[in-house]
Design an enzyme around this catalytic site. Structure first.
Site, PDB file in Angstrom:
ATOM      1  N   HIS A   1      35.736   9.369  14.291  1.00  0.00           N
ATOM      2  CA  HIS A   1      34.270   9.388  14.224  1.00  0.00           C
ATOM      3  C   HIS A   1      33.899   9.966  12.860  1.00  0.00           C
ATOM      4  O   HIS A   1      34.636  10.777  12.300  1.00  0.00           O
ATOM      5  CB  HIS A   1      33.779  10.307  15.353  1.00  0.00           C
TER       6      HIS A   1
ATOM      7  N   ASP B   1      39.724  16.754  17.684  1.00  0.00           N
ATOM      8  CA  ASP B   1      38.338  16.432  18.017  1.00  0.00           C
ATOM      9  C   ASP B   1      38.355  15.978  19.478  1.00  0.00           C
ATOM     10  O   ASP B   1      38.774  14.854  19.778  1.00  0.00           O
ATOM     11  CB  ASP B   1      37.846  15.317  17.079  1.00  0.00           C
TER      12      ASP B   1
ATOM     13  N   GLN C   1      35.297  13.441  23.062  1.00  0.00           N
ATOM     14  CA  GLN C   1      35.318  12.409  24.108  1.00  0.00           C
ATOM     15  C   GLN C   1      36.268  12.728  25.251  1.00  0.00           C
ATOM     16  O   GLN C   1      36.139  12.165  26.329  1.00  0.00           O
ATOM     17  CB  GLN C   1      35.696  11.046  23.507  1.00  0.00           C
TER      18      GLN C   1
ATOM     19  N   LYS D   1      27.942  16.259  25.717  1.00  0.00           N
ATOM     20  CA  LYS D   1      28.778  15.176  26.284  1.00  0.00           C
ATOM     21  C   LYS D   1      29.495  15.674  27.541  1.00  0.00           C
ATOM     22  O   LYS D   1      30.106  14.906  28.266  1.00  0.00           O
ATOM     23  CB  LYS D   1      29.813  14.709  25.255  1.00  0.00           C
TER      24      LYS D   1
ATOM     25  N   CYS E   1      29.306   5.181  14.780  1.00  0.00           N
ATOM     26  CA  CYS E   1      29.683   6.249  13.827  1.00  0.00           C
ATOM     27  C   CYS E   1      31.174   6.181  13.490  1.00  0.00           C
ATOM     28  O   CYS E   1      31.843   7.212  13.368  1.00  0.00           O
ATOM     29  CB  CYS E   1      29.334   7.634  14.350  1.00  0.00           C
TER      30      CYS E   1
HETATM   31  C1  LIG Z   1      34.947  11.377  18.891  1.00  0.00           C
HETATM   32  C2  LIG Z   1      33.669  12.049  18.501  1.00  0.00           C
HETATM   33  N1  LIG Z   1      33.696  13.057  17.630  1.00  0.00           N
HETATM   34  C3  LIG Z   1      32.591  13.699  17.243  1.00  0.00           C
HETATM   35  C4  LIG Z   1      31.359  13.341  17.707  1.00  0.00           C
HETATM   36  C5  LIG Z   1      30.146  14.075  17.230  1.00  0.00           C
HETATM   37  O1  LIG Z   1      29.576  14.803  18.273  1.00  0.00           O
HETATM   38  P1  LIG Z   1      28.168  15.506  18.073  1.00  0.00           P
HETATM   39  O2  LIG Z   1      27.218  14.454  17.618  1.00  0.00           O
HETATM   40  O3  LIG Z   1      27.844  16.025  19.440  1.00  0.00           O
HETATM   41  O4  LIG Z   1      28.355  16.600  17.085  1.00  0.00           O
HETATM   42  C6  LIG Z   1      31.259  12.279  18.606  1.00  0.00           C
HETATM   43  C7  LIG Z   1      29.935  11.826  19.084  1.00  0.00           C
HETATM   44  O5  LIG Z   1      29.743  10.714  19.494  1.00  0.00           O
HETATM   45  C8  LIG Z   1      32.443  11.625  19.004  1.00  0.00           C
HETATM   46  O6  LIG Z   1      32.406  10.598  19.857  1.00  0.00           O
END
Ligand SMILES: Cc1ncc(COP(=O)(O)O)c(C=O)c1O
Length: 435
Positions: free
Chosen positions: A145, A227, A230, A253, A393
């Site tokens: 992401h 990270d 998800q 999430k 993203c």
């Molecule tokens: C794999 C992953 N990492 C990071 C993020 C970023 O999360 P946030 O927008 O809550 O900071 C997302 C959000 O969709 C994501 O799917």
């Protein structure tokens, strides 16, 4: 809190009967739905079919009530008031840290509250950059992401100006959307200082072999950052079992409020990291000339924190623990297998990521021949179905897949096979309109 019967605890003489098992699974999702007021809503006079939980999850009544209680009964700033209300808020805030620490098998002081995954990863990139030297490299994957890509990329760009020349490498993915571990072994070498990977891809659904990557990183003296934005809502996370050094996730999430997130870091590492933001609540002593800083986690929590967010997130975690993460994984795996099967048998649909539900989570990206993903998302919206269309993203990954974007249906514990049936019917309708 309603007590849910997990799907595998209903053993009966018919336990091997597929139909009976199906019923139990349906019941599990149906009963969870009852805790989510928004799922009773109607969109365009149709029942809401929410298939965008990878973007943000819906919130159970228990979390909504905890937030209301906080604001109605004990809202005060934490760590500073010498009065009962502030002490109560402080205790609740720190208890939230304890609950979240236990949820991922960490220690309380290893949990830093942030705004979300994005801030957690930016904090890390900033603070770790101070420890890098000329010629070091950082290893990411092609399926990150933007929030686990841009901070490291910009760090590397900045390092060129300082003459440090940090390189960023990307582990390739295979044709079916898994990490190419042979390439991972080529990318990670003795100059690698940080390996930062997504636990579950927000596009492909792929669950990456974090333990193997942790061993590989550690063999070369590098740190492993995960990270987990998800993965945390869908499976049991144990930071010690994963062997990671840092792990980031977002509250919104995980059925919690927006604006709260977590960065876990091993305590020995947090002790050595410099702060990211400066201000109140993170200092030990301040003089006009210089300052000293508090220990972690306070060192990384400058300013008034999101008290309500932390308390709401802890409530979400307790809610999940009552259901049982293993039960959630089991239910969602069956749902994912069903959705994959239904989509794969349709004509004109390309599904991305591992075809096998056991190797992935319920994030399902697909394209429909001849229809732009944005058009699909708009058409489905007419039937009350929320999916995401676009690059999610992950623009560089779209390039690797050779597409501009995809439709993404992402499943959660409150979805049912009926939701998937309605999705399939709406896709058929869209295909007819465009034929
Ligand atoms: C794999 C992953 N990492 C990071 C993020 C970023 O999360 P946030 O927008 O809550 O900071 C997302 C959000 O969709 C994501 O799917």
């Amino acid at each position: 809190m309603m007590i849910l019967d997990p799907p595998h605890q209903h053993h009966s003489p018919q336990e091997h009967d597929g139909e009976h098992k199906d019923e139990k699974h349906e019941e599990f999702g149906e009963r969870i739905r009852q805790d989510f007021p928004i799922l009773q809503a109607r969109v365009k006079n149709k029942p809401l079919i929410y298939l965008d939980s990878a973007a943000t999850s819906q919130k159970p009544r228990q979390v909504i009530e905890a937030l209301k209680k906080y604001y109605e009964e004990y809202n005060a700033n934490v760590h500073r008031g010498i009065y009962a209300l502030s002490e109560k808020a402080t205790m609740a805030y720190e208890h939230a840290r304890f609950i979240i620490a236990r949820f991922i098998n960490a220690e309380q002081h290893e949990i830093i509250f942030t705004k979300g995954t994005t801030e957690s990863l930016n904090l890390l990139a900033y603070s770790l950059s101070k420890q890098l030297k000329k010629g070091d490299n950082i290893v990411l994957t092609q399926m990150e992401h933007h929030s686990n890509l841009v901070p490291w990329q910009q760090l590397a760009k900045e390092s060129k100006r300082d003459g440090k020349d940090i390189e960023v490498r990307f582990i390739k993915i295979t044709g079916d959307g898994r990490l190419d571990m042979g390439h991972a072994r080529q990318c990670i070498d003795d100059s690698t200082k940080i390996v930062s990977v997504t636990h579950m891809s927000n596009v492909l659904g792929t669950i990456n072999p974090v333990q193997e990557l942790a061993s590989l990183a550690h063999e070369h003296g590098a740190l492993l950052v995960v990270d987990a934005a998800q993965s945390v809502p869908h499976m049991k996370i144990d930071v010690k079992e994963l062997g990671c050094d840092f792990l980031a996730f977002s509250g919104h999430k995980l059925f919690g409020p927006t604006g709260i997130g977590v960065l876990y870091g091993r305590k020995e590492l947090l002790a050595k990291l410099p702060p990211f933001l400066y201000g109140g609540d993170m200092i030990h002593e301040v003089r006009f000339e210089d300052s000293t800083f508090a220990d972690a986690p306070n060192k990384f929590e400058a300013g008034t924190p999101n008290m309500a967010g932390a308390i709401g997130l802890a409530k979400a975690v307790e809610y999940l623990q009552q259901i049982g993460m293993e039960n959630i994984t089991e239910y969602e795996q069956e749902l994912t297998a069903y959705a994959l099967h239904r989509l794969q048998e349709m004509e004109g649909i390309t599904v991305y990521g591992p075809p096998d539900a056991a190797a992935r989570g319920g994030v399902i990206s697909f394209t429909i021949a001849g229809i732009h993903p944005h058009d699909v998302a708009q058409l489905l919206d007419r039937d009350g179905i929320c999916v995401r269309g676009g690059h999610h993203c992950a623009m560089p990954l779209m390039g690797v897949l050779g597409i501009a974007g995809s439709v993404r249906a992402s499943l959660s514990m409150y979805n049912t096979k009926e939701d998937i049936g309605l999705l399939i019917a709406a896709i058929h309708k869209a295909q007819k309109m465009f034929s």
